[in-house]
Write an enzyme that holds these catalytic residues in place. Structure first.
Site, PDB file in Angstrom:
ATOM      1  CG  PHE A 123      -0.282 -21.340  12.437  1.00  9.66           C
ATOM      2  CD1 PHE A 123       0.753 -21.678  13.291  1.00  9.66           C
ATOM      3  CD2 PHE A 123      -0.607 -22.218  11.414  1.00  9.66           C
ATOM      4  CE1 PHE A 123       1.457 -22.875  13.138  1.00  9.66           C
ATOM      5  CE2 PHE A 123       0.082 -23.416  11.241  1.00  9.66           C
ATOM      6  CZ  PHE A 123       1.120 -23.751  12.114  1.00  9.66           C
ATOM      7  CG  ASP A 210      -2.720 -18.539   5.354  1.00  8.38           C
ATOM      8  OD1 ASP A 210      -3.531 -19.407   4.988  1.00  8.38           O
ATOM      9  OD2 ASP A 210      -1.750 -18.790   6.084  1.00  8.38           O
ATOM     10  CE  LYS A 239      -5.469 -25.989   8.446  1.00  3.35           C
ATOM     11  NZ  LYS A 239      -5.226 -27.101   9.351  1.00  3.35           N
TER      12      LYS A 239
HETATM   13  N1  PLP Z   1      -1.927 -21.242   7.289  1.00  2.00           N
HETATM   14  C1  PLP Z   1      -2.987 -21.386   8.090  1.00  2.00           C
HETATM   15  C2  PLP Z   1      -3.934 -20.229   8.269  1.00  2.00           C
HETATM   16  C3  PLP Z   1      -3.219 -22.593   8.767  1.00  2.00           C
HETATM   17  O1  PLP Z   1      -4.285 -22.711   9.573  1.00  2.00           O
HETATM   18  C4  PLP Z   1      -2.313 -23.660   8.572  1.00  2.00           C
HETATM   19  C5  PLP Z   1      -2.486 -24.930   9.299  1.00  2.00           C
HETATM   20  O2  PLP Z   1      -3.071 -25.004  10.349  1.00  2.00           O
HETATM   21  C6  PLP Z   1      -1.219 -23.475   7.707  1.00  2.00           C
HETATM   22  C7  PLP Z   1      -1.071 -22.257   7.080  1.00  2.00           C
HETATM   23  C8  PLP Z   1      -0.232 -24.584   7.456  1.00  2.00           C
HETATM   24  O3  PLP Z   1      -0.795 -25.575   6.666  1.00  2.00           O
HETATM   25  P1  PLP Z   1      -0.127 -27.029   6.591  1.00  2.00           P
HETATM   26  O4  PLP Z   1      -0.226 -27.630   7.957  1.00  2.00           O
HETATM   27  O5  PLP Z   1      -0.922 -27.768   5.556  1.00  2.00           O
HETATM   28  O6  PLP Z   1       1.298 -26.838   6.169  1.00  2.00           O
END
Ligand code: PLP
Length: 389
Positions: A123, A210, A239
């Site tokens: 994700f 990520d 986050k």
């Molecule tokens: N990458 C990861 C690993 C995530 O867990 C998330 C959100 O859950 C995102 C990217 C996306 O972040 P945002 O919701 O702040 O755009």
């Protein structure tokens, strides 16, 4: 818009690891706004930082020097070994910056149609490029055509990456989560990131990690990649960086350190004094209180205690975790557990259908950790007994 199937509860106040609804009922928060409020709700030092900065200067523009942004960039680099930072407002935007960096890197090196290896079950966000990078049919559905330039590989499978390396000539980067969060708290074999680093070095690819969910102490170190003794070329964060104040960051080092030049990328709000001073204070509180080490310790205790409580329970497949990122896998889907836990005064999450995901504040007290184990184990047992009767 109707983008969330919302639960019929509104929280009106939070303090530390506890949330209170509009009727005054208390809930132990084992989700922290999905890995956002790592310091707990309304931490006094964060409240103070927000208030003081809001009363001084909220926003200017990235066309001027922003001292608060420089301060935060310095702290992020000092604690990660990275060299430069671009600030955004969310995780998806931090990953967008990473994806653009990879393409720029490829194009500068004369690679035709540069492509990025991304993982199945991953994700990375909901913008068009990040949803295309995401390895979930549910996230893609209805939004085709997807952005091109992504090659998908199974997670935690180094041989699959090596075989792509042997057969493709347009790969420029790997984008990978150190632990798959939304995918179900999937923890790869120790050494996985290190092996990916080696493959990237051998092939001249960027390693892009990520850390949006795993970062800021969540897995027991400032960033999860540090547990593998490596340095990525690109790291995305968001986050918990602002403990609730929206902010994202794309950090670069090595081959990616100086790719962006003026005009290549930007953001109106990104890196404003309010978000940056808040995030700077988040890092101070995290370090002053040794919360990375505490997350490791409390997380291990939670996994051990859940394992004891749920050992003999039919229907529980596995309890696993890395720091305060904990997954309890059941053998059947269990979305209704979220509502059942709320009745018991617990805020939890279920992801990937059958994985109970816990992402509590890193400073969860021992008493609250015991309450969480006892109450949630009882909710799980009752749920499984009902399901089997
Ligand atoms: N990458 C990861 C690993 C995530 O867990 C998330 C959100 O859950 C995102 C990217 C996306 O972040 P945002 O919701 O702040 O755009």
């Amino acid at each position: 818009m109707n983008t969330y199937a919302r639960l019929p509860i509104e929280f009106s106040r939070g303090e530390g690891s506890w949330l209170y609804d509009t009727d005054g009922k208390a809930y132990l928060d084992a989700l922290a706004g999905i890995a956002v409020c790592n310091l707990g709700h309304c931490h006094p030092k964060i409240t103070q930082a927000i208030s003081a900065q809001a009363a001084t200067l909220v926003h200017t523009s990235n066309i001027y020097h922003i001292g608060r942004q420089q301060e935060l960039a310095d702290k992020l680099c000092k604690n990660s070994g990275m060299e430069n930072v671009f600030f955004s407002n969310s995780g998806a935007e931090a990953n967008e910056a990473a994806i653009k960096l990879a393409r720029l890197y490829g194009n500068k090196n004369g690679i035709d149609k540069p492509s990025i290896i991304v993982m199945e079950n991953s994700f990375h966000g909901r913008t068009l490029a990040t949803l295309s990078a995401t390895g979930s049919r549910k996230v893609h559905a209805g939004f085709e055509p997807l952005v091109s330039g992504f090659v998908r590989a199974p997670y935690n499978n180094v041989a699959a990456i090596e075989s792509i390396a042997a057969t493709s000539n347009n790969i420029v980067a790997i984008l990978v989560e150190p632990v798959q969060g939304e995918g179900g708290v999937i923890i790869p074999t120790a050494g996985y990131l290190k092996q990916l680093r080696e493959i990237c070095d051998k092939n001249n690819w960027l390693l892009m990690v990520d850390e949006i969910q795993t970062g800021i102490g969540r897995t027991g170190s400032f960033f999860a990649f540090q547990q593998e003794g490596i340095l990525p070329d690109v790291v995305s964060s968001a986050k918990a960086l602002g403990n609730g104040m929206p902010i994202g960051a794309c950090l670069t080092a090595k081959k990616a350190a100086n790719l962006f030049q003026p005009g290549n990328h930007g953001s109106t709000f990104g890196g404003n004094p309010l978000a940056c001073h808040t995030a700077s204070t988040v890092i101070d509180v995290l370090l002053e209180n040794n919360l990375c080490a505490l997350a490791k310790q409390t997380g291990e205790q939670l996994v051990a205690n859940f394992s004891i409580h749920l050992a003999a329970v039919a229907g529980v497949k596995e309890v696993r975790g890395k720091g305060m990122m904990i997954g309890i896998e059941l053998d059947t889907d269990c979305p209704e557990l979220v509502s059942k836990a709320l009745v018991a005064g617990l805020v939890i999450n279920v992801t990937a259908g059958n994985i109970i995901r816990l992402l509590p504040p890193l400073n969860l007290s021992n008493d609250d950790a015991s309450t969480l184990v006892e109450k949630l184990s009882a909710v799980i047992c009752e749920h499984l007994a009902d399901a089997n009767s």
